[in-house]
Design an enzyme around this catalytic site. Structure first.
Site, mmCIF file in Angstrom:
data_model
loop_
_atom_site.group_PDB
_atom_site.id
_atom_site.type_symbol
_atom_site.label_atom_id
_atom_site.label_comp_id
_atom_site.label_asym_id
_atom_site.label_seq_id
_atom_site.Cartn_x
_atom_site.Cartn_y
_atom_site.Cartn_z
ATOM 1 N N SER A 156 0.852 -1.187 0.000
ATOM 2 C CA SER A 156 0.000 0.000 0.000
ATOM 3 C C SER A 156 0.886 1.235 0.000
ATOM 4 C CB SER A 156 -0.898 0.018 1.235
ATOM 5 O OG SER A 156 -1.574 1.256 1.351
ATOM 6 N N TYR A 169 -2.351 -0.201 10.201
ATOM 7 C CA TYR A 169 -2.361 -0.577 8.782
ATOM 8 C C TYR A 169 -1.060 -0.135 8.117
ATOM 9 C CZ TYR A 169 -4.044 -1.101 3.983
ATOM 10 O OH TYR A 169 -4.186 -1.477 2.668
#
Length: 288
Positions: A156, A169
């Site tokens: 990501s 995250y």
């Protein structure tokens, strides 16, 4: 769109009849990958948490490739024994695996660094350790098969620029980036290895993790767009598969990433992009 024939000519791992395993294959990017691979004539193994979503994904892929060419395997990637079982079932049903996508992920925000240890662990167990478990279970088998192979781990941009909002995250995806870089190095130094590793870095994509969205936002890409970009990037042997979207271009991503590494080089405060004393300098940098 890059044609299937172009991809298969350039990348033997995607040859018709070869086997692909996709974790998080029940929706989003994973399901889009499974459908595209099935259209290439590949046999696909869909790993996801058991339930209606996985059943529906199996039906969607079978509609393209036939029931005999798709295997759904309920799997919690945070549990190494379940990922080992996935590898055994995949190889037992279809033979050697040529493409592994470690794509499963969760986005639940556990909160501040000093809160909710168990929730932090659950997120990291899926997003980071799920990738490690996949590599542990499949890489030795893929190397032993001696065939061209690809391991694609989904990272990501949040693991690179680490914006405030969901620290757990960010940590998990930063770990996936570093792990995949090291994996690529280890594979290219493994005698006789025909397996390579790649880091998929999606932009804003409409998936099961898209919070609060019941339909695709205008700025988001679809999973299908991400997979087409991924295949085109793999065709030119990219390691970092940095996807744009309908809002953010590659030049914008490059500037944001350059600013982030500049925090260290220039000895600015952590996450200076969001620091009140540096926000004007960041805006000027982006407008160059």
């Amino acid at each position: 769109m890059t044609s299937n024939a172009e991809i298969q000519t350039a990348l033997p791992a995607f040859a018709s009849g070869n086997v692909a395993v996709i974790t998080g294959g029940g929706s989003g990017i994973g399901l889009a990958a499974a459908k595209r691979f099935a259209a290439m004539g590949m046999k696909t193994v869909l790993a996801d948490l058991g339930g209606v979503r996985l059943d529906q994904a199996q039906q969607a892929v079978a509609a393209i490739a036939g029931d005999d060419a798709v295997l759904p395997v309920p799997t919690d990637v945070s549990k190494p024994d379940e990922v080992d079982r996935l590898a055994e079932l995949a190889c037992g049903a279809f033979g050697a695996v040529s493409v592994l996508m470690n794509n499963a992920g969760v986005g639940n925000n556990p909160g501040k660094p000093w809160e909710n240890r168990d929730a932090w662990k659950r997120l990291l167990d899926t997003n980071f350790w799920g990738v490690v478990h996949g590599v542990e279970a499949f890489a030795p088998r893929m190397l032993a098969a001696g065939k061209p192979g690809l391991i694609i781990n989904t990272g990501s941009k949040q693991g690179i620029t680490t914006p405030p909002g969901n620290l757990a995250y960010n940590v998990s995806k930063a770990g996936v980036k570093t792990f995949t870089e090291g994996l690529a190095h280890a594979l290219r130094n493994e005698p006789g290895a025909k397996v390579s590793a790649h880091l998929l870095i999606p932009g804003f994509t409409y998936t099961g993790l898209t919070e609060g969205a019941t339909e695709k936002p205008a700025g988001a890409w679809t999973g299908e767009q991400v997979i087409d970009f991924m295949l085109a990037s793999l065709k030119q042997d990219d390691f970092y598969i940095l996807c744009p979207d309908n809002e953010v271009t590659r030049p914008t991503d490059e500037k944001r990433m350059a600013w982030a590494i500049g925090d260290i080089i220039e000895n600015r405060p952590a996450l200076s992009r969001w620091h009140p004393d540096h926000k004007d300098a960041f805006a000027a940098f982006m407008n160059r």
